[in-house]
Design a protein around this motif. Sequence first.
Motif, short mmCIF file in Angstrom:
data_model
loop_
_atom_site.label_atom_id
_atom_site.label_comp_id
_atom_site.label_asym_id
_atom_site.label_seq_id
_atom_site.Cartn_x
_atom_site.Cartn_y
_atom_site.Cartn_z
N MET B 1 0.65 -1.09 -0.03
CA MET B 1 -0.29 -0.13 0.01
C MET B 1 1.04 0.86 0.07
O MET B 1 1.22 1.62 0.44
CB MET B 1 -0.79 0.05 0.79
CG MET B 1 -1.78 -1.08 1.42
SD MET B 1 -3.23 -0.87 2.77
CE MET B 1 -3.23 -2.82 3.38
N PRO C 109 21.58 -4.69 -23.26
CA PRO C 109 20.59 -5.07 -22.36
C PRO C 109 19.35 -4.44 -22.85
O PRO C 109 17.94 -4.89 -22.44
CB PRO C 109 21.30 -4.41 -21.92
CG PRO C 109 22.31 -3.25 -21.92
CD PRO C 109 23.44 -4.61 -22.86
N LYS C 113 16.53 -6.17 -22.28
CA LYS C 113 15.15 -5.10 -21.94
C LYS C 113 13.38 -4.55 -22.68
O LYS C 113 12.73 -5.44 -22.57
CB LYS C 113 15.13 -3.96 -21.63
CG LYS C 113 14.48 -3.26 -20.83
CD LYS C 113 14.72 -1.84 -20.18
CE LYS C 113 13.76 -1.05 -18.82
NZ LYS C 113 13.53 -2.04 -18.17
N HIS D 8 8.26 2.88 -6.79
CA HIS D 8 7.84 1.72 -6.26
C HIS D 8 8.17 1.65 -4.84
O HIS D 8 7.57 1.74 -3.88
CB HIS D 8 8.28 0.54 -7.22
CG HIS D 8 7.47 -0.39 -7.19
ND1 HIS D 8 7.52 -1.59 -8.75
CD2 HIS D 8 6.86 -1.38 -6.82
CE1 HIS D 8 6.84 -1.96 -8.39
NE2 HIS D 8 5.81 -1.54 -7.47
N ASN D 28 4.04 0.56 0.26
CA ASN D 28 4.37 -0.09 -1.33
C ASN D 28 5.22 -1.77 -0.58
O ASN D 28 5.79 -2.19 -1.85
CB ASN D 28 4.82 0.16 -2.27
CG ASN D 28 4.00 1.48 -2.82
OD1 ASN D 28 2.65 1.27 -2.68
ND2 ASN D 28 3.90 2.21 -3.54
N GLY D 218 18.39 -6.21 -17.80
CA GLY D 218 17.24 -6.03 -18.73
C GLY D 218 17.18 -4.34 -17.60
O GLY D 218 15.81 -4.16 -17.38
N LEU D 219 17.81 -4.48 -16.19
CA LEU D 219 17.21 -3.64 -15.27
C LEU D 219 17.05 -1.94 -15.55
O LEU D 219 18.41 -1.77 -15.69
CB LEU D 219 17.50 -4.13 -13.41
CG LEU D 219 16.52 -4.16 -12.26
CD1 LEU D 219 15.14 -4.63 -13.26
CD2 LEU D 219 16.63 -4.06 -11.36
N GLY D 220 16.42 -0.90 -15.36
CA GLY D 220 16.95 -0.06 -15.87
C GLY D 220 16.10 0.67 -17.05
O GLY D 220 15.88 0.38 -17.70
N ASN D 221 16.38 2.01 -17.34
CA ASN D 221 15.82 2.56 -18.66
C ASN D 221 16.95 3.71 -18.70
O ASN D 221 18.12 4.08 -18.52
CB ASN D 221 15.20 4.02 -17.99
CG ASN D 221 13.89 2.73 -17.34
OD1 ASN D 221 12.72 1.54 -18.66
ND2 ASN D 221 13.58 2.74 -16.20
N GLU D 351 9.80 -4.47 -10.91
CA GLU D 351 8.80 -4.45 -11.24
C GLU D 351 7.66 -5.48 -10.38
O GLU D 351 6.75 -5.81 -10.37
CB GLU D 351 7.76 -3.89 -12.88
CG GLU D 351 8.38 -2.84 -12.98
CD GLU D 351 8.19 -2.26 -14.56
OE1 GLU D 351 7.67 -2.94 -14.90
OE2 GLU D 351 8.78 -1.32 -14.43
#
Lengths: 353, 353, 353, 353
Positions: B1, C109, C113, D8, D28, D218-221, D351
């Motif tokens: 939450m 990566p 992704k 998050h 959360n 694959g983590l991150g942007n 996620e």
Amino acid sequence: MSANWGHHIELSLFGESHGKGIGIVIGNLPAGLKLDMDMIKAEMKRRAPGQNKMSTPRKEADEVEIMSGVVDGITTGAPLCAMIANTSQHSKDYSYLKEKMRPGHSDYPAYVKYHGFNDVRGGGHFSGRLTAPIVFAGAIAKQILKEKGIHIGAHILSIKDVKDSRFPHDISDDFKRYQPTIDEEAFIKMQEVIEEARMHQNSVGGKIECAITGVKAGLGNPFFDSVEAHLSPLLFSIPAVKSVSFGDLDDITSLYGSEANDSYYYEEEQVKTRTNHNGGITGGITNGMPVIFTVGVKPTPSISLTQDTINVKTKTNDTVNVVGRHDPCIVPRVLVVVEAMAAIGLLDMMEDL
Amino acid sequence: MSANWGHHIELSLFGESHGKGIGIVIGNLPAGLKLDMDMIKAEMKRRAPGQNKMSTPRKEADEVEIMSGVVDGITTGAPLCAMIANTSQHSKDYSYLKEKMRPGHSDYPAYVKYHGFNDVRGGGHFSGRLTAPIVFAGAIAKQILKEKGIHIGAHILSIKDVKDSRFPHDISDDFKRYQPTIDEEAFIKMQEVIEEARMHQNSVGGKIECAITGVKAGLGNPFFDSVEAHLSPLLFSIPAVKSVSFGDLDDITSLYGSEANDSYYYEEEQVKTRTNHNGGITGGITNGMPVIFTVGVKPTPSISLTQDTINVKTKTNDTVNVVGRHDPCIVPRVLVVVEAMAAIGLLDMMEDL
Amino acid sequence: MSANWGHHIELSLFGESHGKGIGIVIGNLPAGLKLDMDMIKAEMKRRAPGQNKMSTPRKEADEVEIMSGVVDGITTGAPLCAMIANTSQHSKDYSYLKEKMRPGHSDYPAYVKYHGFNDVRGGGHFSGRLTAPIVFAGAIAKQILKEKGIHIGAHILSIKDVKDSRFPHDISDDFKRYQPTIDEEAFIKMQEVIEEARMHQNSVGGKIECAITGVKAGLGNPFFDSVEAHLSPLLFSIPAVKSVSFGDLDDITSLYGSEANDSYYYEEEQVKTRTNHNGGITGGITNGMPVIFTVGVKPTPSISLTQDTINVKTKTNDTVNVVGRHDPCIVPRVLVVVEAMAAIGLLDMMEDL
Amino acid sequence: MSANWGHHIELSLFGESHGKGIGIVIGNLPAGLKLDMDMIKAEMKRRAPGQNKMSTPRKEADEVEIMSGVVDGITTGAPLCAMIANTSQHSKDYSYLKEKMRPGHSDYPAYVKYHGFNDVRGGGHFSGRLTAPIVFAGAIAKQILKEKGIHIGAHILSIKDVKDSRFPHDISDDFKRYQPTIDEEAFIKMQEVIEEARMHQNSVGGKIECAITGVKAGLGNPFFDSVEAHLSPLLFSIPAVKSVSFGDLDDITSLYGSEANDSYYYEEEQVKTRTNHNGGITGGITNGMPVIFTVGVKPTPSISLTQDTINVKTKTNDTVNVVGRHDPCIVPRVLVVVEAMAAIGLLDMMEDL
């Protein structure tokens, strides 16, 4: 002015009614989604003006050009920017809008906030035209939701005092049967009311009821991120929306607790409620029943009738004639905008994109 | 939450009805504010239960302990944490709530969302008791706004079908004169309706109208951060609130544009509107008139009547008796919570803290 | 992929190296700012490639088209969207990039992704070309800061092992005198090192030192929004930046506390420090001295030398030849990007826009 | 001051060194997590002072009381508030801190920012003591990550000029073998340097190298939410941290591209790189190799030596003697704080909580 909305899905909205163009950047879309361009175009058309007497005769091509985030029709995962060039603007004189504040519009508060620098042509960034890119984003959100078994549809619940029926308890996924109204008769009367307003250079508003079917229990959070708290700012971002009700409109305030409490039962191992006064949301979280909500849309503020107002240049009381091609009622065109906002808001609450 | 809400002013809400305590962390408060503890206590008391027949006889001390952010009664600028110890919880058996889902409550959706690990005692984190720290935060926000000439007040607009008058156009800053209702007669009838519900182990809901006076033109932004979009999630975070309307309730949807457009005029160099159907907000931005909005509160879901429901353990249909001391109507206690949320939301929109 | 950054100032970045175009939406700009287009163009040119042997011979027009938010050269307060059309892309074959992952790049990566759907042509959305719209946004931020007496400038601190002097304690506002290096000799040697790398189909990196002068004491917050915490994600958003140091590079870790503590003194009623090892920030808040920081830029990953790598289609070890026109060193072009990010980040921390 | 961090996972930090207590609200968190209280206590102890000559002899019980979000030792999904009462504060005279600004501390910028209302006792909210609740939150994050096969550990890389080895390429999950240093000899020398500083009423700083193993690609942007951009503000939120480097410290700036590009190869169908100069992150996204980063910690600003400074009351130059029990070096205690921030930041990027 803030351009951005977003938690999981991100939106950045830009453009003015009479500038070079309008558009939206959508962030955090999943990669690998093949865009259904026919569906997107059909949704855009539902919002487009000039389709019947109820809306402005103004034609807008609303041709969307995707600038980024899509290769060979498939999303790449990168921010998707969609642009719509402005083509149909009449080169008329808007200078009077710098002085005479149209009642019901953003003119005066924007004049104060932006010290007179805001673009007044056609309402500038405040124009309802900015909902076109939102419908575009909503169409993509709908497509993603559809793959998860979630459908969204809205119908006109009322125009002025003419009312449609409410969604049935056993609402169907096939929303076309409810659109634009559930009762055919009601729509005929609504058109008459709109036409009458148009003939008198006036406008009318109404209400829209929207449903989301196929939502599983467990979406949303207590307090600041309840489903109601999450969807409402998006709905209130639609120009002219002044009220949002979840479930039974305001009628729930007239019930006894024993009536308003939607009692649960198992139907073949599935949990259902016998009534849905709470609109599929209790404690701020979806309970598995259809999410139902209603928005109230005020009458189009642009009317041709002469109106009293102020002139901020002369600092005197004055009158204003809002020339141009106005929608006597925007409710029919707002249906798809409401659906779009609901789709975006719901998608944003899902963590398993 | 999620615990947090916040843009400029930050809130982090925690606690459960029957845990050790409840509280809130408030970030970004200005330094140097001398807290008016008497005013804060008076606000807390407005929400406290056990004051009359309309609310639960349960007593809650609601003694607030400030853990941080204040030295010698003056804010330091550091995050202010306020705690309220839980003292009055009956040690009764709540285990049935693990199985039998109370209709109208968060029980079932929370059971699904938290896989049965959520604290069910007294509603856990979903309890209306969590609004006590919000009232505390709201009292501080009100104090800051008051210094800027901004006042906030709410009255009961309806209980079930009994209606109060709406705020007058020339609303006063002294809101006590409107509380709990503007018409004394109405309040007497409301109390009868509530008492009748209580006698029948039932509950009722109603509507609350709230006004914010002294707001200058220019607050808010187009689209995603309109005043409506900014305030609505806070209002929808109040348990039992199911609708939010700005301005004229839903009545604005029944007006002609020529009526709904609040026309401007100068009164001694000050800009005013002759009507205020838009509730002081046009184009998502304040126009200098009082901000007016209404929230609809559903009937208290906790009622003593036996109700049909499901048992998630046996996976069968069942009945539930919600034992305990229930409010037959929470609307009178929610007044101050609505004011608190409005104060927090408005303060958050101001950049010159 | 997330498009957005923003608290006060909002950015939404979009586009791919070889798509239709790249651009940025800037939200919350003040209204009434007359854009200095000459200054903006000069800044864009500092980043543009093809100006000397140190950078790729590729020419990019980088003509910025402002789509919204500006009327008659003055900001309206609405979101400003700036677009740069892609014109100079060679239509060469990029399909090998779908299989062979270039070492040091985002290829692998991103492949994982985005499940292979990412645009690989020229790096797609990961391209350093995306820093062009950031320089545009930074130029506007700089202009606003300049009006507040704040100036920002960066110089090349090192290329590979060739070092420039650090900024003097009595740093001047006129940063041109320090650019690209403070010591002329150093720049000559740096060019030799870069040229040598280029001749060997290789690349080199370096460090950039940046200063912000004119910042008053009191900007920033403890912990999660310290000046360091606020600026660092922007700096780490610049492709190839791998380190960020505030103040004395890492040298502060080799000092005694008695040395590292910059002692205060009054100079004509103004508070100053005798040294500035802390780079103008103590406790996460500016102390009135110039803010100084350094970023480390890794060697350009695109080199013409044959490199070992994997082929994700054949799932075997392979080699890759990255054909194309590469920058043997991007450090000189990154100077203005670092300044832009610093300007945006600093402006975002100011509440009195 | 802002209390909140979070995307998050949400954190809200509160408290002052000498107030009633300090604490944190964590939002959360997943429901159903059985907290490993022994592990949490062990982590808290790693940060606690008074354990050897390197740290202050001050004892702090650091007994954590969980106020909410946990029932029977298992998380409920509701916000978890953890409090630590302040017990060991000497009631000494702190009033001189209202006038004499300690060099290297937050005192002067905080004095300006909070207009003298900030709590100066023991540094108030700026105290390093606030890292205790962060270690608590980090311990929970570590526990969740451990279940996903992710481990985090840090070692002292340098104290002043004494250096430890760097992590080996084939780093093990069992970080205890590297702690506090990889070379035993180095630690002996480090202790001597610290003791020497202590004897001279001075202090020293150093560097910490931290590794995260078991992170999938694959983590991150790209850009604003790169792994570097995501972790760096958390690391810079640790008091005294002035630099953050990913991968090879700053050494990567001295390499040729052909060296810095970590070439890929398959090892039994798993993708690996032969070197790891990029610290497991390329293009802002994890590539499956261990994430490696280094932070630089400045010497403890609190030293007993008399220091030059200003007196803001008399507005004259002055000297200050910072009485009290100081850490001659906080680096050993910061190890676990760095790990905690890394754990929180990494968990926040996932996620599938």
